[in-house]
Design a protein around this motif. Sequence first.
Motif, PDB file in Angstrom:
ATOM      1  N   VAL A 377      -5.401  54.088 -74.898  1.00  0.00           N
ATOM      2  CA  VAL A 377      -5.713  54.229 -73.470  1.00  0.00           C
ATOM      3  C   VAL A 377      -5.784  52.869 -72.781  1.00  0.00           C
ATOM      4  CG1 VAL A 377      -6.845  56.470 -73.617  1.00  0.00           C
ATOM      5  CG2 VAL A 377      -8.202  54.394 -73.904  1.00  0.00           C
ATOM      6  N   LEU A 380      -2.638  51.889 -71.347  1.00  0.00           N
ATOM      7  CA  LEU A 380      -2.342  52.399 -70.008  1.00  0.00           C
ATOM      8  C   LEU A 380      -2.793  51.421 -68.923  1.00  0.00           C
ATOM      9  CD1 LEU A 380      -3.351  56.139 -70.484  1.00  0.00           C
ATOM     10  CD2 LEU A 380      -1.048  55.208 -70.272  1.00  0.00           C
ATOM     11  N   PHE A 381      -3.926  50.765 -69.154  1.00  0.00           N
ATOM     12  CA  PHE A 381      -4.415  49.777 -68.171  1.00  0.00           C
ATOM     13  C   PHE A 381      -3.332  48.719 -67.928  1.00  0.00           C
ATOM     14  CE2 PHE A 381      -9.191  50.308 -67.987  1.00  0.00           C
ATOM     15  CZ  PHE A 381      -9.253  51.416 -68.808  1.00  0.00           C
ATOM     16  N   VAL A 384      -0.104  50.191 -66.078  1.00  0.00           N
ATOM     17  CA  VAL A 384      -0.280  50.432 -64.645  1.00  0.00           C
ATOM     18  C   VAL A 384      -0.095  49.101 -63.934  1.00  0.00           C
ATOM     19  CG1 VAL A 384      -2.016  50.996 -62.919  1.00  0.00           C
ATOM     20  CG2 VAL A 384      -1.767  52.439 -64.937  1.00  0.00           C
ATOM     21  N   MET A 385       0.967  49.022 -63.121  1.00  0.00           N
ATOM     22  CA  MET A 385       1.380  47.709 -62.607  1.00  0.00           C
ATOM     23  C   MET A 385       0.298  46.995 -61.803  1.00  0.00           C
ATOM     24  SD  MET A 385       5.060  48.946 -61.303  1.00  0.00           S
ATOM     25  CE  MET A 385       5.839  47.397 -60.899  1.00  0.00           C
ATOM     26  N   GLY A 386      -0.399  47.747 -60.941  1.00  0.00           N
ATOM     27  CA  GLY A 386      -1.387  47.119 -60.069  1.00  0.00           C
ATOM     28  C   GLY A 386      -2.525  46.482 -60.860  1.00  0.00           C
ATOM     29  N   LEU A 387      -2.857  47.050 -62.026  1.00  0.00           N
ATOM     30  CA  LEU A 387      -3.913  46.468 -62.856  1.00  0.00           C
ATOM     31  C   LEU A 387      -3.369  45.346 -63.728  1.00  0.00           C
ATOM     32  CD1 LEU A 387      -6.186  49.199 -64.471  1.00  0.00           C
ATOM     33  CD2 LEU A 387      -6.819  47.301 -62.999  1.00  0.00           C
ATOM     34  N   ASP A 388      -2.127  45.526 -64.169  1.00  0.00           N
ATOM     35  CA  ASP A 388      -1.551  44.520 -65.066  1.00  0.00           C
ATOM     36  C   ASP A 388      -1.472  43.163 -64.393  1.00  0.00           C
ATOM     37  OD1 ASP A 388      -0.182  43.877 -67.636  1.00  0.00           O
ATOM     38  OD2 ASP A 388       1.433  43.329 -66.263  1.00  0.00           O
ATOM     39  N   HIS A 390      -3.588  41.773 -62.772  1.00  0.00           N
ATOM     40  CA  HIS A 390      -4.840  41.069 -63.054  1.00  0.00           C
ATOM     41  C   HIS A 390      -5.026  40.800 -64.555  1.00  0.00           C
ATOM     42  CE1 HIS A 390      -8.928  39.774 -63.093  1.00  0.00           C
ATOM     43  NE2 HIS A 390      -9.422  40.910 -63.534  1.00  0.00           N
ATOM     44  N   VAL A 391      -4.803  41.800 -65.409  1.00  0.00           N
ATOM     45  CA  VAL A 391      -5.188  41.630 -66.817  1.00  0.00           C
ATOM     46  C   VAL A 391      -4.077  41.083 -67.715  1.00  0.00           C
ATOM     47  CG1 VAL A 391      -7.122  43.226 -66.897  1.00  0.00           C
ATOM     48  CG2 VAL A 391      -4.804  44.097 -67.226  1.00  0.00           C
ATOM     49  N   HIS A 392      -2.848  41.003 -67.204  1.00  0.00           N
ATOM     50  CA  HIS A 392      -1.752  40.468 -68.006  1.00  0.00           C
ATOM     51  C   HIS A 392      -2.090  39.064 -68.512  1.00  0.00           C
ATOM     52  CE1 HIS A 392       2.388  39.803 -69.221  1.00  0.00           C
ATOM     53  NE2 HIS A 392       2.341  38.630 -68.630  1.00  0.00           N
ATOM     54  N   PHE A 396      -7.819  40.789 -72.337  1.00  0.00           N
ATOM     55  CA  PHE A 396      -7.705  42.245 -72.335  1.00  0.00           C
ATOM     56  C   PHE A 396      -6.506  42.661 -73.186  1.00  0.00           C
ATOM     57  CE2 PHE A 396      -6.941  46.499 -70.859  1.00  0.00           C
ATOM     58  CZ  PHE A 396      -8.202  46.981 -70.557  1.00  0.00           C
TER      59      PHE A 396
ATOM     60  N   LEU B  26      -9.566  54.354 -64.422  1.00  0.00           N
ATOM     61  CA  LEU B  26      -9.005  54.373 -65.775  1.00  0.00           C
ATOM     62  C   LEU B  26     -10.102  54.347 -66.844  1.00  0.00           C
ATOM     63  CD1 LEU B  26      -6.220  53.660 -64.321  1.00  0.00           C
ATOM     64  CD2 LEU B  26      -5.624  52.701 -66.522  1.00  0.00           C
ATOM     65  N   GLY B  85      -1.243  52.801 -59.365  1.00  0.00           N
ATOM     66  CA  GLY B  85      -0.982  51.408 -59.736  1.00  0.00           C
ATOM     67  C   GLY B  85       0.274  50.855 -59.103  1.00  0.00           C
ATOM     68  N   LYS B 154      -1.849  37.385 -59.961  1.00  0.00           N
ATOM     69  CA  LYS B 154      -1.218  36.466 -60.898  1.00  0.00           C
ATOM     70  C   LYS B 154       0.289  36.596 -60.734  1.00  0.00           C
ATOM     71  CE  LYS B 154      -2.522  36.911 -65.211  1.00  0.00           C
ATOM     72  NZ  LYS B 154      -3.173  38.207 -65.323  1.00  0.00           N
TER      73      LYS B 154
END
Lengths: 560, 320
Positions: A377, A380-381, A384-388, A390-392, A396, B26, B85, B154
Amino acid sequence: MSSTLHTPAQHASATKGAKERDTYLTADYGWKSWLFTVDHKRIAVLYLISIMVFFLIGGTFALLMRAELMTAKGDLFEAETYNKLFTMHGVVMIFFFLIPSIPAVLGNFLVPIMIGTKDLAFPKINLLSWYIYLVGGGATLYVAITGGLDTGWTFYAPYSSTYANTNVAAAAIAVFITGFSSILTGLNFIVTIHKMRAPGMTWFRMPLFLWAQYATSLIMILGTPVLAITVMLLALERTFHIGIFDPALGGDPVLFQHLFWFYSHPAVYIMILPGMGVISEIVACFSRKRMFGYHFIAFSSLAIAIFGFVVWGHHMFVSGQSAYAGFVFSFLTMLVAIPSAVKVFNWIATLYKGQVSLETPMLYALGFIGLFTIGGVTGLFLAVMGLDRHVHDTYFVVAHFHYVMVGGMVMAFMGGMHFWWSKMFGRKYPEAMGQFAAVVIFVGFNFTFFPQFILGYMGMPRRYHQYNDEFTALNVLSSAGATILGTGFLMTIVYFLWSLKWGQKAPQNQWDAKGLEWEKAQSPPPTFNFEDGERIVVTEDAYAYTYEESHTGSGHEVKK
Amino acid sequence: MWKDLPLYPEQASTIAQPVDLLYFFLIAVSAFFALVISVLIVIFASKYRKSRPDAKSAHIEGSTLLEVIWTVIPLGLTMVMFAWGTILFFDQARMPADALEFTVTGKQWMWKVQHPTGQREINDLHVPIGKPCRLTMTSEDVIHSYYIPAFRTKQDVVAGRYSELWFEASKLGTYDIYCAEYCGTEHSKMVGKVTVMTQQDYEMWLSGAVANETPVQAGERLFTAMRCITCHNSTSTARGPDLTGQFGKDVRLASGASVNFDAEYVRESILNPAAKTVEGFQAGLMPTYQGQLKEEDILSLIAYLKTLGADKSAQGAAAK
């Protein structure tokens, strides 16, 4: 050579004093009989020893990294040393431990036995694959000794091709060579499963472990050549300054990422599908029940293998790839999550109205289900492009793939090793120790990697030698967890080695399990797996734990 | 306790809250499934615990209805995540028309920024609150990635192409800038601070007024702000000569000649670094600061370099 001709009944009565039965371990002695063996089981043991050496090396690198990260300042190692540590940790663990772990050890040992045949289709190619692996591994150790590698396991250009001062070309060649070992193993499995199944072993009677190995093999032979091409282009650019990836030479660095992930994302499934196969075997056996939704699990393995090839761009949402390409890759990634979810639900449904017991392999299997769910799961974070955005490239991501790779694949490998240990070596591991170590590893794992999810969302980038003070508490927690995790693994290695000599002798079917490897092959099996002259005929489905006696036809009786 | 261990960074841009909202959605979905799965495992493993050695399990092949249910429900949920997203991402990918235009150049291991009005800074970034800011970025060498966690944004910075990033800061304060793409030895030192200021303060800052600073203090501030320290330090891997205690001494050059480390030499080296490279160091690594530093800034730096290491040698002299 297996020369004794026991019937099963004689065997049951054979006790001390009787002539020792010939097993694949005792068929011949001396180093030549090992180094020139073409027995798939001996090759599996050779692989087991070699991957454990690399596991210990990679684990040592990991502990050194966690030691550095105990403090915010980069005070234990120089930045360059730290960069080499995480690079070598990744290269060693991925190419020399995770990818070969289950296929080359458990797969090699079990695929022929599970389908009721004497050996793999190409025994000499099987041995060749181990030698190729050794050459690749040796080249990697050479790189480690002669200054290391500091590009990250991802080798991103143009850093790797132009700017790094370490031995990139040698490392690229090491990875290139090792790839052929995977290709040969995959080829061997595919041909064996297609052509050498015993009479009656239809596709849908195969244990799910074989479906998983088959799907994995497809990825190995289709994906690995692309990796070989990619690292070869990298070595060419680095050595001869041919402009492929470096913009200063007219190349495109994003092209490297496309090529690299075209292999390396499917490779993630090489590193989890075989584990899923192991879990299916364990869950069925320790629930004493047929796998719930057999066909769905079998086809979900193939679905993962196929979809796995079309999601590589989800590593590149912020790389400069077109947003529309990102859109497609994000969508496809959502689809690949579904077959994994289907597997998890089917495993759990298998427990329902079963007869569940919690020996060590089952503890690892249940641990796997939980940790893999979290690993899945959190994928999935990232998808999801909008979250990635930030966390790419933060912790994470590090936490996510360790939940899948360690929480998933390593747990499955551990579960599988405990499950088949007595089959491989004829001795039982100490059960109480096994259960204790499984709990230690589960606890240590979560302490190590759960804090990294929070660190990542807080913004701590990965591959940082020093970090802001605010991240200290969670990093200390993570490092402390790593020592617990390391202790658990060491305990396991110690009692496994101990059991080889002092472990209780195991009967043929330690778990009273279904499957040819338990019902038809001795522990440990003779060189050609089954009794001489015995013709294996399969007449029932896999996991026939709950079938009425009338279901169990002639050729595949249950031994009492 | 939670103040010391926050679970998400400060929300300092207009998209921070929407991103966090999606994150919490999420987390809720994940927690729900993780909970259902672990509860089912515990219930099944205890309720159906093996009772007798010969006890038989129920014979169940499977259920197509259940398979459909647990395929369709996760599929539906992932489609919601995907749509949500993607909308968020495309909002970020479309550049606003009325933004302030900044340029950013990444280089091992510093960020060079130029403001719309021409001012430059190294590593740090000063932006006004409530104004969309658009960054056009490229790299001089390897791939870097411009990352501001507090803004939840980013973007990789790639040589040979321009990438873009925009944000609208929504909260005054100072936040971290990181390089998120591994770029070599000093990757973890390729960091800076973004300062969100009121429009008025931003204009003040642009005009360069920082009151009540001695030249030495100003020089020290510049030495840090311009990241001179990244290369000019005493570590063995330093890519530039250590400047501590050098002022007034003779320095051997790569050409074999030597030169006195005086004000003239410092000024020349800042504006035209390749002119006289110190022996043992690679020429051409240091960028020119022509146009980035005003004459009074260079004077401040010289004042600071005079003091750098001076107290140590003074102590040494006193001990003798």
